[in-house]
Motif scaffolding. Structure first.
Motif, PDB file in Angstrom:
ATOM      1  N   ILE A  90     -13.150  18.789   6.954  1.00 53.01           N
ATOM      2  CA  ILE A  90     -12.826  17.608   5.726  1.00 53.01           C
ATOM      3  C   ILE A  90     -13.746  17.607   4.863  1.00 53.01           C
ATOM      4  O   ILE A  90     -13.383  17.160   3.532  1.00 53.01           O
ATOM      5  CB  ILE A  90     -12.765  16.247   6.592  1.00 53.01           C
ATOM      6  CG1 ILE A  90     -11.523  16.483   7.412  1.00 53.01           C
ATOM      7  CG2 ILE A  90     -12.660  14.979   5.801  1.00 53.01           C
ATOM      8  CD1 ILE A  90     -10.845  15.207   8.312  1.00 53.01           C
ATOM      9  N   GLU A  94     -12.640  17.787   0.828  1.00 51.98           N
ATOM     10  CA  GLU A  94     -13.020  17.119  -0.081  1.00 51.98           C
ATOM     11  C   GLU A  94     -13.781  17.679  -1.282  1.00 51.98           C
ATOM     12  O   GLU A  94     -13.329  17.163  -2.582  1.00 51.98           O
ATOM     13  CB  GLU A  94     -13.884  15.684   0.422  1.00 51.98           C
ATOM     14  CG  GLU A  94     -13.187  14.965   1.353  1.00 51.98           C
ATOM     15  CD  GLU A  94     -13.955  13.739   1.955  1.00 51.98           C
ATOM     16  OE1 GLU A  94     -13.347  12.878   2.835  1.00 51.98           O
ATOM     17  OE2 GLU A  94     -15.397  13.707   1.579  1.00 51.98           O
ATOM     18  N   PHE A 229     -10.273   9.943  -1.330  1.00 48.41           N
ATOM     19  CA  PHE A 229     -10.867  10.789  -0.159  1.00 48.41           C
ATOM     20  C   PHE A 229     -11.187   9.881   1.019  1.00 48.41           C
ATOM     21  O   PHE A 229     -11.487  10.529   1.895  1.00 48.41           O
ATOM     22  CB  PHE A 229     -11.930  11.424  -0.547  1.00 48.41           C
ATOM     23  CG  PHE A 229     -11.694  12.578  -1.658  1.00 48.41           C
ATOM     24  CD1 PHE A 229     -10.981  13.790  -1.561  1.00 48.41           C
ATOM     25  CD2 PHE A 229     -12.104  12.517  -2.972  1.00 48.41           C
ATOM     26  CE1 PHE A 229     -10.740  14.744  -2.039  1.00 48.41           C
ATOM     27  CE2 PHE A 229     -11.606  13.389  -3.966  1.00 48.41           C
ATOM     28  CZ  PHE A 229     -11.237  14.554  -3.644  1.00 48.41           C
ATOM     29  N   GLU A 231      -9.531   8.060   3.042  1.00 44.65           N
ATOM     30  CA  GLU A 231      -8.522   8.290   4.291  1.00 44.65           C
ATOM     31  C   GLU A 231      -9.030   9.607   5.101  1.00 44.65           C
ATOM     32  O   GLU A 231      -8.945   9.658   6.393  1.00 44.65           O
ATOM     33  CB  GLU A 231      -7.137   8.621   4.140  1.00 44.65           C
ATOM     34  CG  GLU A 231      -6.769   9.633   3.291  1.00 44.65           C
ATOM     35  CD  GLU A 231      -5.100   9.826   3.141  1.00 44.65           C
ATOM     36  OE1 GLU A 231      -4.566   9.959   4.002  1.00 44.65           O
ATOM     37  OE2 GLU A 231      -4.877   9.417   1.713  1.00 44.65           O
ATOM     38  N   TYR A 232      -9.532  10.547   4.403  1.00 41.38           N
ATOM     39  CA  TYR A 232      -9.886  11.877   5.256  1.00 41.38           C
ATOM     40  C   TYR A 232     -11.406  11.896   5.731  1.00 41.38           C
ATOM     41  O   TYR A 232     -11.719  12.056   6.994  1.00 41.38           O
ATOM     42  CB  TYR A 232      -9.959  12.972   3.983  1.00 41.38           C
ATOM     43  CG  TYR A 232      -8.706  13.069   3.315  1.00 41.38           C
ATOM     44  CD1 TYR A 232      -7.647  13.755   3.984  1.00 41.38           C
ATOM     45  CD2 TYR A 232      -8.435  12.834   2.040  1.00 41.38           C
ATOM     46  CE1 TYR A 232      -6.647  14.071   3.480  1.00 41.38           C
ATOM     47  CE2 TYR A 232      -7.462  12.830   1.284  1.00 41.38           C
ATOM     48  CZ  TYR A 232      -6.334  13.533   2.063  1.00 41.38           C
ATOM     49  OH  TYR A 232      -5.288  13.587   1.225  1.00 41.38           O
ATOM     50  N   THR A 233     -12.248  10.894   4.989  1.00 41.69           N
ATOM     51  CA  THR A 233     -13.466  10.446   5.442  1.00 41.69           C
ATOM     52  C   THR A 233     -13.391   9.773   6.486  1.00 41.69           C
ATOM     53  O   THR A 233     -14.363   9.738   7.600  1.00 41.69           O
ATOM     54  CB  THR A 233     -14.317   9.893   4.472  1.00 41.69           C
ATOM     55  OG1 THR A 233     -14.419  10.371   3.050  1.00 41.69           O
ATOM     56  CG2 THR A 233     -15.845   9.633   4.688  1.00 41.69           C
ATOM     57  N   ILE A 235     -10.994  10.010   9.067  1.00 44.74           N
ATOM     58  CA  ILE A 235     -11.093  10.840  10.298  1.00 44.74           C
ATOM     59  C   ILE A 235     -12.282  11.556  10.584  1.00 44.74           C
ATOM     60  O   ILE A 235     -12.601  11.684  11.992  1.00 44.74           O
ATOM     61  CB  ILE A 235      -9.932  12.009   9.963  1.00 44.74           C
ATOM     62  CG1 ILE A 235      -8.590  11.382   9.418  1.00 44.74           C
ATOM     63  CG2 ILE A 235      -9.621  12.930  10.992  1.00 44.74           C
ATOM     64  CD1 ILE A 235      -7.626  12.306   8.764  1.00 44.74           C
ATOM     65  N   LEU A 259      -4.301   5.904   5.674  1.00 44.19           N
ATOM     66  CA  LEU A 259      -3.515   6.947   6.582  1.00 44.19           C
ATOM     67  C   LEU A 259      -2.178   6.591   6.878  1.00 44.19           C
ATOM     68  O   LEU A 259      -1.429   7.452   7.071  1.00 44.19           O
ATOM     69  CB  LEU A 259      -4.413   7.232   7.636  1.00 44.19           C
ATOM     70  CG  LEU A 259      -5.596   8.196   7.510  1.00 44.19           C
ATOM     71  CD1 LEU A 259      -6.722   8.039   8.669  1.00 44.19           C
ATOM     72  CD2 LEU A 259      -5.148   9.711   7.349  1.00 44.19           C
ATOM     73  N   THR A 262      -0.167   7.598   3.931  1.00 38.77           N
ATOM     74  CA  THR A 262      -0.579   8.866   3.579  1.00 38.77           C
ATOM     75  C   THR A 262       0.621   9.494   2.621  1.00 38.77           C
ATOM     76  O   THR A 262       1.682   9.665   2.991  1.00 38.77           O
ATOM     77  CB  THR A 262      -1.199   9.993   4.462  1.00 38.77           C
ATOM     78  OG1 THR A 262      -1.781  10.868   3.769  1.00 38.77           O
ATOM     79  CG2 THR A 262      -0.291  10.213   5.502  1.00 38.77           C
ATOM     80  N   ASN A 264      -0.526  12.698   1.808  1.00 41.70           N
ATOM     81  CA  ASN A 264      -0.885  14.099   2.235  1.00 41.70           C
ATOM     82  C   ASN A 264       0.258  14.783   2.969  1.00 41.70           C
ATOM     83  O   ASN A 264       0.391  14.401   4.030  1.00 41.70           O
ATOM     84  CB  ASN A 264      -2.188  14.313   2.722  1.00 41.70           C
ATOM     85  CG  ASN A 264      -2.684  15.543   3.148  1.00 41.70           C
ATOM     86  OD1 ASN A 264      -2.093  16.524   3.893  1.00 41.70           O
ATOM     87  ND2 ASN A 264      -3.517  16.177   2.253  1.00 41.70           N
ATOM     88  N   LEU A 267      -1.009  16.186   6.573  1.00 41.16           N
ATOM     89  CA  LEU A 267      -1.211  14.911   7.324  1.00 41.16           C
ATOM     90  C   LEU A 267      -0.020  14.371   7.867  1.00 41.16           C
ATOM     91  O   LEU A 267       0.262  14.179   9.106  1.00 41.16           O
ATOM     92  CB  LEU A 267      -2.090  13.837   6.956  1.00 41.16           C
ATOM     93  CG  LEU A 267      -3.605  14.365   6.629  1.00 41.16           C
ATOM     94  CD1 LEU A 267      -4.388  13.126   6.272  1.00 41.16           C
ATOM     95  CD2 LEU A 267      -4.166  14.713   8.151  1.00 41.16           C
ATOM     96  N   LEU A 310      -4.526  20.708   4.877  1.00 44.37           N
ATOM     97  CA  LEU A 310      -4.747  19.505   4.087  1.00 44.37           C
ATOM     98  C   LEU A 310      -4.501  20.064   2.638  1.00 44.37           C
ATOM     99  O   LEU A 310      -4.147  18.891   1.752  1.00 44.37           O
ATOM    100  CB  LEU A 310      -6.283  19.161   4.304  1.00 44.37           C
ATOM    101  CG  LEU A 310      -6.755  18.598   5.945  1.00 44.37           C
ATOM    102  CD1 LEU A 310      -8.174  18.427   5.721  1.00 44.37           C
ATOM    103  CD2 LEU A 310      -5.886  17.265   6.212  1.00 44.37           C
TER     104      LEU A 310
END
Length: 586
Positions: A90, A94, A229, A231-233, A235, A259, A262, A264, A267, A310
């Motif tokens: 991740i 990013e 970013f 939502e990814y951080t 996880i 999320l 999301t 993405n 995801l 991703l």
């Protein structure tokens, strides 16, 4: 049975409750989690972006960003080097995405878990050099790559390190430790002694996010764009098991909201294929569904598949990748179960039940899941556990520890038996020659100061709470403390002499015990227990006899139990009621 302890921090939680407009119970829970200074309480109660710390205070961060800006403007080729776990994948995603947004000429690389091992290595440096890379930026690794970075510098490369792992050190002849650092052009890690950044417990993706915040500002991009970013951080923060306090809480609390909406593609497809579509995504789903699926690629295939998922902007490709990752995770679960069964068999066959430290050698276990197996064995026996497997060169393994046993320090006392090793108090990785395994087991057990008392599982209660004091307001207060995790554990309460009048076994697999209890005010309340029902029955039978157990199931008993529990809401067939989730009993 677990040993119970009540947390009892000596702070005026009533004054905290008054100052911040929260209940005394919530105030006490915050104090129990060492959240006691005003800034920490304010950030915990209101985990909004405005409570982020200033990223420019992190050592070398501005320096690293300005180097990167210059390289982008000069059109230099840049490589992002991540790692094969969720945090590494991740943080790489990013940084790569952010650099693309800044019009950088950028590629990425991740080491192979089996062939390369952890972090940046000389073969990655050489590959980068061969394809004309001018600048390397690491994420979630690099702080300990002293010789590797020296090699890169000798080739004329610019190297920026972003990491969050402990700072490496050397021991002097007198036994003191001296921190060491590489020749990298910028080293960004909040754990450095001279780094003034206020929060030291970010994961790798958290450090990458901080870099991106300043990079966007310096490149004239609205800083708010960096917040996509989060939502990814979130996880990575959950899966790397860092404390869910301060900025980590801000990441996860807000990241879960993002999320659940999301955009993405990768995801979205992963959520669909894992069967959690139309469910509210929670910390549980990050830690036990999404994270392990991303992790499985790095264990059994290539972690680059997780990055590709991703990055995907094609629905068909995203669906294919998500399916592959899900299937890899199912396969990983199967080989993990086989590894656990082998480890238990090894322990029993080698008469290790008197050992305080378990050193288990199962050559057939896939080395990528040794850490998971060690964790499961640690949970089963509540003992520090090292699981070793046959590797390409000698023997490799992973270690997981218990409270009160510093795994890294204990391995450090055995370094003459080991090849490479590293880690921290609760987890470590190591390699050694096969002929040293028995000697390692002997030495670890001979030198340990663990007592029988130390290895009794411990359960920490926040406070005693009579069942009749539970109401919807209290439960709503507790919900404001979510998300729960490391550093912010789910609150646990205790009560003595609870009267149980009926027990019912539920569930398709008959693995849930429902208890009906009567409170001191004469009102009934339900409890639900997801633990070992056979153990529960044995405890009741041993204490009161089989007749009392039968009366419990027939609904005509007055059994007295002490309980550890968490209050919750039960919704069934449109009916809403208060229940308690029983965590432990005696």
């Amino acid at each position: 049975m677990k040993k119970w302890f009540i947390r009892n921090r000596k702070t005026d939680y009533r004054e905290i409750a008054k100052e911040f407009g929260i209940s005394e119970i919530v105030s006490k829970l915050l104090v129990n989690r060492d959240i006691i200074d005003k800034d920490s309480i304010k950030s915990f109660i209101n985990p909004s972006y405005e409570n982020f710390h200033n990223p420019r205070e992190m050592k070398d961060l501005v320096k690293g960003v300005r180097i990167m800006k210059q390289k982008i403007e000069e059109g230099k080729k840049i490589m992002v080097v991540g790692d094969y776990d969720v945090d590494g994948v991740i943080s790489l995603f990013e940084l790569y995405t952010a650099l693309k947004r800044c019009s950088a000429d950028v590629v990425y690389e991740i080491p192979d878990r089996i062939k390369d091992g952890y972090g940046i290595n000389e073969s990655i440096i050489d590959k980068a050099y061969d394809i004309g890379v001018d600048t390397i930026i690491t994420c979630d690794n690099g702080i300990a790559a002293i010789d590797t970075i020296k090699h890169g510098k000798q080739l004329g490369m610019t190297i920026i390190v972003t990491d969050h792992h402990d700072i490496p050190f050397v021991e002097t002849e007198g036994g003191t430790r001296k921190n060491i650092s590489s020749e990298a052009d910028a080293i960004i890690n909040p754990k450095q002694e001279d780094c003034k950044y206020k929060f030291k417990l970010l994961c790798g993706a958290g450090v990458a996010f901080k870099f991106i915040e300043v990079l966007y500002e310096e490149m004239g991009i609205d800083k708010s764009e960096a917040y996509k970013f989060i939502e990814y951080t979130a996880i990575a923060t959950v899966c790397d098991v860092v404390d869910l306090t301060s900025e980590n809480r801000i990441f996860v609390k807000n990241g879960l909201e993002l999320l659940n909406e999301t955009s993405n593609l990768g995801l979205t497809e992963l959520i669909k294929v894992t069967g959690i579509e139309n469910k509210e995504i929670s910390v549980y789903h990050l830690g036990f569904v999404i994270g392990p699926s991303l992790n499985a690629a790095g264990r059994l295939d290539s972690a680059k598949k997780g990055v590709a998922l991703l990055l995907s902007d094609n629905q068909e490709e995203a669906a294919t990748l998500a399916k592959e990752l899900h299937e890899l995770n199912v396969q990983r679960k199967d080989i993990t179960q086989q590894g656990v069964e082998r480890a238990i068999e090894y322990i029993e066959n080698n008469k290790m039940m008197r050992d305080k430290v378990l050193v288990v050698y199962t050559p057939e276990t896939h080395e990528s899941i040794a850490g998971i197996v060690a964790g499961r064995i640690r949970e089963k026996y509540n003992l520090p556990t090292i699981v070793l497997t046959k590797a390409k060169d000698g023997v490799k393994g992973s270690a997981r520890s218990i409270e009160g046993y510093n795994m890294f320090e204990e391995l450090n006392k055995c370094k003459e038996l080991l090849g490479r090793f590293g880690g921290h108090p609760m987890a470590a990785g190591l390699s050694l020659e096969e002929e040293n395994i028995l000697e390692l087991r002997k030495k670890l057990n001979n030198q340990t100061t663990l007592t029988d008392e130390d290895i009794i599982p411990k359960l920490y209660l926040d406070m005693q709470l009579p069942l009749e004091k539970i109401n919807y307001d209290l439960i709503n207060d507790l919900n404001t403390l979510e998300p729960f995790g490391k550093g912010n554990s789910k609150p646990l309460f205790g009560e003595k002499g609870v009267t149980v009048v009926r027990g019912t076994i539920l569930g398709k697999n008959k693995n849930v015990l429902k208890l009906k209890m009567i409170m001191r005010n004469g009102i009934y309340i339900d409890g639900i227990y997801f633990g070992d029902i056979e153990e529960f029955e044995n405890v009741i039978t041993d204490k009161y006899g089989i007749d009392e157990l039968n009366r419990l199931y027939n609904g005509n008993c007055r059994l007295k139990l002490d309980m550890v529990f968490y209050p919750s809401i039960n919704e069934f067939n449109g009916r809403v009621s208060i229940q308690i989730v029983v965590e432990n009993f005696r």
